[in-house]
Design an enzyme around this catalytic site. Structure first.
Site, PDB file in Angstrom:
ATOM      1  N   CYS A  67       0.803  -1.202  -0.063  1.00  0.00           N
ATOM      2  CA  CYS A  67      -0.199  -0.005   0.041  1.00  0.00           C
ATOM      3  C   CYS A  67       0.805   1.407   0.131  1.00  0.00           C
ATOM      4  O   CYS A  67       1.661   1.462   0.915  1.00  0.00           O
ATOM      5  CB  CYS A  67      -0.742  -0.180   1.210  1.00  0.00           C
ATOM      6  SG  CYS A  67      -1.822   1.428   1.445  1.00  0.00           S
ATOM      7  N   TRP A  76      -7.647  -6.871   5.165  1.00  0.00           N
ATOM      8  CA  TRP A  76      -6.261  -7.041   5.484  1.00  0.00           C
ATOM      9  C   TRP A  76      -6.162  -7.987   6.543  1.00  0.00           C
ATOM     10  O   TRP A  76      -6.839  -7.796   7.913  1.00  0.00           O
ATOM     11  CB  TRP A  76      -5.621  -5.887   5.687  1.00  0.00           C
ATOM     12  CG  TRP A  76      -5.761  -4.527   4.794  1.00  0.00           C
ATOM     13  CD1 TRP A  76      -6.599  -3.570   4.803  1.00  0.00           C
ATOM     14  CD2 TRP A  76      -4.885  -4.564   3.677  1.00  0.00           C
ATOM     15  NE1 TRP A  76      -6.545  -2.713   3.770  1.00  0.00           N
ATOM     16  CE2 TRP A  76      -5.444  -3.409   2.878  1.00  0.00           C
ATOM     17  CE3 TRP A  76      -4.098  -5.349   2.951  1.00  0.00           C
ATOM     18  CZ2 TRP A  76      -5.162  -3.093   1.694  1.00  0.00           C
ATOM     19  CZ3 TRP A  76      -3.402  -4.939   1.872  1.00  0.00           C
ATOM     20  CH2 TRP A  76      -3.785  -3.649   1.125  1.00  0.00           C
ATOM     21  N   VAL A  94     -12.203  -0.910   5.461  1.00  0.00           N
ATOM     22  CA  VAL A  94     -10.922  -0.976   6.321  1.00  0.00           C
ATOM     23  C   VAL A  94      -9.737  -0.722   5.668  1.00  0.00           C
ATOM     24  O   VAL A  94      -9.581  -1.324   4.409  1.00  0.00           O
ATOM     25  CB  VAL A  94     -10.960  -2.365   6.959  1.00  0.00           C
ATOM     26  CG1 VAL A  94      -9.779  -2.750   7.646  1.00  0.00           C
ATOM     27  CG2 VAL A  94     -12.222  -2.410   7.814  1.00  0.00           C
ATOM     28  N   VAL A 136      -5.305   0.409   5.361  1.00  0.00           N
ATOM     29  CA  VAL A 136      -3.967   0.606   6.137  1.00  0.00           C
ATOM     30  C   VAL A 136      -3.508   1.946   5.551  1.00  0.00           C
ATOM     31  O   VAL A 136      -3.913   2.288   4.415  1.00  0.00           O
ATOM     32  CB  VAL A 136      -3.053  -0.489   5.657  1.00  0.00           C
ATOM     33  CG1 VAL A 136      -3.637  -1.798   6.289  1.00  0.00           C
ATOM     34  CG2 VAL A 136      -2.997  -0.949   4.144  1.00  0.00           C
ATOM     35  N   TYR A 145      -5.035   5.292  -9.671  1.00  0.00           N
ATOM     36  CA  TYR A 145      -6.056   4.638  -9.270  1.00  0.00           C
ATOM     37  C   TYR A 145      -7.403   5.053 -10.169  1.00  0.00           C
ATOM     38  O   TYR A 145      -8.183   4.047 -10.492  1.00  0.00           O
ATOM     39  CB  TYR A 145      -6.244   4.570  -7.861  1.00  0.00           C
ATOM     40  CG  TYR A 145      -5.594   4.136  -6.912  1.00  0.00           C
ATOM     41  CD1 TYR A 145      -5.987   2.821  -6.460  1.00  0.00           C
ATOM     42  CD2 TYR A 145      -4.430   4.678  -6.516  1.00  0.00           C
ATOM     43  CE1 TYR A 145      -4.953   2.119  -5.698  1.00  0.00           C
ATOM     44  CE2 TYR A 145      -3.534   3.811  -5.692  1.00  0.00           C
ATOM     45  CZ  TYR A 145      -3.719   2.655  -5.292  1.00  0.00           C
ATOM     46  OH  TYR A 145      -2.866   2.132  -4.249  1.00  0.00           O
TER      47      TYR A 145
END
Length: 339
Positions: free
Chosen positions: A45, A82, A118, A120, A183
């Site tokens: 990430c 994750w 969720v 990171v 992205y």
């Protein structure tokens, strides 16, 4: 966006679900205490990578421990999550410190009614198991400037007060057109959205090429948060964004100044030694089934080219300004070497 679904609209990023600030004086929300927090990341990430680089440059490895999730993710209740696995150093598929299998457990510990995404990185309060923040940008800035007394002697000034306006102004454009632009290209729902996004990606890269031709770093004469934010995208560009996200007008290695700049940073402690190309390739090609349904992971390009000479020293400046080079990477945090 669900990575295993075909996109139907342009990708939009939600604001951080939890954004408690952690500082040594505790004047905002929480107090920075050694051993109190655990940083949950994934090496693939780019948003998490920013925080990992900052943590390493500031010498915070002993103050806040690191937990690495599996790059493949796991489908739980129909959504990719994750998770911790033995492959990434978590016996019995649970983080040995937090005792959780999926990062979402820390989100639900903080708010049992939470139904959002969720992401990171996630900073977790070890005693309670509660997620403290998933605001990667604010977390990196606070680690760089608000964790006094916990940072190493000789830590660099990554966010100099006189340069902050320039750093943020440049960072806003880089985020919109490049960091997030790749992205928007990769998950474009149609040709129109793709054409617009990919044009903005390369217009930004073209401008950065011009800016970096005569300047070793983006802002000032040493590394700042501006460089950290850009590097996390550049180091993934040729490996995944160029092919997987169809950002294939040019490679970073085809930009003389940008490619030399990226290698200069990669060969600086804190950058290349926190980069795991295996995790990067596996995550993007394996998880994004909507744009790669076969889950075949590309073999290249050869990452050893990142070790070739760059010649950027001739432009002057020094990586850490008045600071010093960080020490060795802790053994348990080392990534595969390229040599």
């Amino acid at each position: 966006m669900r990575a295993n679904k075909i996109p139907t609209e342009e990708i939009k990023r939600d604001p951080a679900a939890f954004d408690d600030r952690v500082t040594t004086d505790g004047r905002h929300d929480r107090t920075a205490e050694p051993g109190r927090y655990r940083l949950v990341i994934n090496r693939a990430c780019p948003w998490a990578h920013r925080v990992v680089i900052t943590r390493r440059l500031m010498g915070l490895e002993e103050a806040v421990s690191l937990a690495v999730t599996d790059p493949r993710q796991e489908i739980i209740d129909g959504e990719p999550h994750w998770v911790f696995t033995a492959e990434t150093g978590s016996p019995e598929d649970r983080d040995p410190v937090l005792g959780i299998h999926a990062l979402r457990e820390a989100y639900l510990a903080r708010d049992p009614n939470y139904t959002g995404g969720v992401s990171v990185p996630g900073l977790v309060d070890v005693p309670t198991g509660h997620l403290v923040t998933n605001d990667y940008d604010r977390l990196a800035l606070d680690m760089a400037g608000e964790w006094q007394g916990l940072t190493r002697q000789g830590a660099p000034d990554l966010y100099p007060e006189p340069l902050r306006e320039q750093i943020e102004e440049l960072g806003a454009r880089i985020y919109r057109d490049l960091n997030n632009g790749v992205y928007r290209s990769g998950f474009a729902p149609d040709q129109h959205h793709y054409d617009r996004a990919v044009a903005e990606v390369f217009a930004c890269l073209d401008d950065l090429e011009e800016r970096l031709t005569d300047s070793r770093y983006l802002v000032g004469d040493h590394i700042t948060m501006a460089d950290i934010r850009l590097f996390a995208t550049l180091v993934r560009f040729d490996a995944v964004y160029h092919g997987h996200f169809k950002c294939n007008i040019r490679k970073i290695s085809e930009y003389p100044a940008l490619w030399a700049y990226a290698r200069d940073l990669f060969q600086t402690p804190g950058f290349g030694d926190t980069t795991n190309f295996d995790h990067i390739r596996v995550h993007y090609y394996y998880v994004h089934q909507g744009i790669n349904p076969t889950q075949i992971v590309a073999a290249g390009p050869d990452p050893r080219r990142w070790l070739t000479p760059h010649g950027r020293e001739d432009l002057g400046g020094s990586p850490f300004g008045a600071g010093t080079t960080p020490g060795p990477v802790p053994e348990e945090e080392r990534v595969p070497t390229l040599e």
